[in-house]
Design an enzyme around this catalytic site. Structure first.
Site, short mmCIF file in Angstrom:
data_model
loop_
_atom_site.label_atom_id
_atom_site.label_comp_id
_atom_site.label_asym_id
_atom_site.label_seq_id
_atom_site.Cartn_x
_atom_site.Cartn_y
_atom_site.Cartn_z
N LYS A 172 0.83 -1.22 0.00
CA LYS A 172 0.00 0.00 0.00
C LYS A 172 0.85 1.27 0.00
O LYS A 172 0.65 2.16 -0.80
CB LYS A 172 -0.89 0.10 1.25
CG LYS A 172 -1.75 -1.07 1.57
CD LYS A 172 -2.61 -0.77 2.79
CE LYS A 172 -1.88 -0.54 4.10
NZ LYS A 172 -1.18 -1.69 4.67
N ARG A 215 1.07 -8.90 13.58
CA ARG A 215 0.41 -7.83 12.81
C ARG A 215 -0.59 -8.43 11.82
O ARG A 215 -1.63 -7.83 11.54
CB ARG A 215 1.47 -6.98 12.10
CG ARG A 215 2.23 -6.09 13.08
CD ARG A 215 3.52 -5.55 12.52
NE ARG A 215 3.32 -4.66 11.41
CZ ARG A 215 4.25 -4.41 10.47
NH1 ARG A 215 5.42 -5.01 10.53
NH2 ARG A 215 3.99 -3.59 9.51
N ARG A 268 12.63 -1.81 9.58
CA ARG A 268 11.76 -1.38 10.68
C ARG A 268 11.79 -2.40 11.82
O ARG A 268 11.79 -3.60 11.58
CB ARG A 268 10.32 -1.24 10.17
CG ARG A 268 10.05 0.11 9.56
CD ARG A 268 8.72 0.14 8.87
NE ARG A 268 7.63 -0.42 9.66
CZ ARG A 268 6.37 -0.44 9.25
NH1 ARG A 268 6.04 0.05 8.07
NH2 ARG A 268 5.43 -0.96 10.01
P1 AMP Z 1 2.10 0.55 9.38
O1 AMP Z 1 3.28 1.39 9.01
O2 AMP Z 1 0.82 1.02 8.74
O3 AMP Z 1 2.34 -0.92 9.18
O4 AMP Z 1 1.87 0.77 10.95
C1 AMP Z 1 2.86 0.42 11.89
C2 AMP Z 1 2.24 0.33 13.28
O5 AMP Z 1 1.68 1.61 13.64
C3 AMP Z 1 1.07 -0.65 13.38
O6 AMP Z 1 1.51 -1.97 13.61
C4 AMP Z 1 0.33 -0.06 14.59
O7 AMP Z 1 1.02 -0.35 15.81
C5 AMP Z 1 0.48 1.43 14.36
N1 AMP Z 1 -0.65 1.97 13.54
C6 AMP Z 1 -0.58 2.48 12.29
N2 AMP Z 1 -1.78 2.90 11.87
C7 AMP Z 1 -2.65 2.64 12.88
C8 AMP Z 1 -4.04 2.83 13.05
N3 AMP Z 1 -4.82 3.37 12.10
N4 AMP Z 1 -4.58 2.44 14.23
C9 AMP Z 1 -3.83 1.91 15.21
N5 AMP Z 1 -2.52 1.68 15.11
C10 AMP Z 1 -1.91 2.05 13.95
#
Ligand code: AMP
Length: 210
Positions: free
Chosen positions: A14, A169, A158
């Site tokens: 994404k 996740r 990361r």
């Molecule tokens: P991502 O980069 O989108 O994979 O997000 C990394 C981490 O940030 C996730 O595993 C969550 O811990 C947190 N996170 C990101 N977006 C959200 C959201 N909309 N709601 C809750 N936690 C989020």
């Protein structure tokens, strides 16, 4: 301003698709909830301090915390802009908060990739901590190994991209986020693309679907 939501598992591509499209189309703005949160953690803001532990475990941060950040970005985005909203909403409660902001949702595009492929993709994922550009050691390598093509910064893996956290996740994705597919399907907003192709093809398919 209107919004296109990107739905899909962690590692579905994404963010890479949204980043590519935003770099090629001036009216598209990529907003990643994960990047906003990582920025807050790096700066040590109160929201970042609160979010850090949840993120390291692969759990969702509290809805109110991330919703406030997204509402702030929506409030400051005006004009003829389509926001590519990546990583938010992550559950039905967040989708309802987004609805209440009144920001018009143009469409919701699901980037579909099987879990078996996700694990591999995340293992090879590298990110630029400065400009946020995304790479993959095999599928999308930088020109010079370990260095960002755009700003010359050393790439990082990361912390939450380790195999155990990735499993958690994915569990969270299926339990919390997947119900959004039916939620947006009922509203007639859902589109779907096959995310298991090369970046140029995925980005083109996304643009056509959104
Ligand atoms: P991502 O980069 O989108 O994979 O997000 C990394 C981490 O940030 C996730 O595993 C969550 O811990 C947190 N996170 C990101 N977006 C959200 C959201 N909309 N709601 C809750 N936690 C989020």
């Amino acid at each position: 301003m209107n919004i296109v939501i990107l739905l899909g598992a962690p590692g579905s591509g994404k963010g890479t698709i949204a980043g590519r499209l935003a770099s090629e189309n001036a009216h598209l703005k990529h907003v990643s909830s994960g990047d906003l949160l990582r920025g807050a953690v790096a700066k040590g803001t109160p929201a970042g301090v609160e979010a850090k532990g949840y993120m390291e475990k692969g759990a969702l941060v509290p809805d109110a915390l991330i919703a406030q950040m997204i509402q702030d970005v929506i409030a400051e985005t005006t004009g003829d802009v389509t926001m590519l909203l990546d990583g938010f909403p992550r559950n039905v409660a967040q989708a309802e908060i987004l609805e209440k902001t009144g920001a018009p949702i143009k469409s919701v595009v699901l980037v579909d990739v099987p879990d078996t492929i996700i694990q591999d993709r995340i293992a090879g994922r590298r990110t630029c901590p400065k400009c946020k550009a995304g790479y993959h050691v095999k599928a999308l390598p930088p020109k010079v190994e370990g260095i960002c093509d755009h700003c010359g910064t050393a790439l990082v893996t990361r912390k939450d991209d380790n195999p155990d956290t990735v499993k958690d996740r994915l569990v969270v994705y299926h339990r919390e986020t997947e119900p959004l597919i039916a939620f947006y399907e009922q509203k007639g907003l859902l589109r779907k693309i096959d995310g298991n192709r090369d970046l140029a093809t995925n980005a083109q398919a996304f643009l056509a679907a959104m």
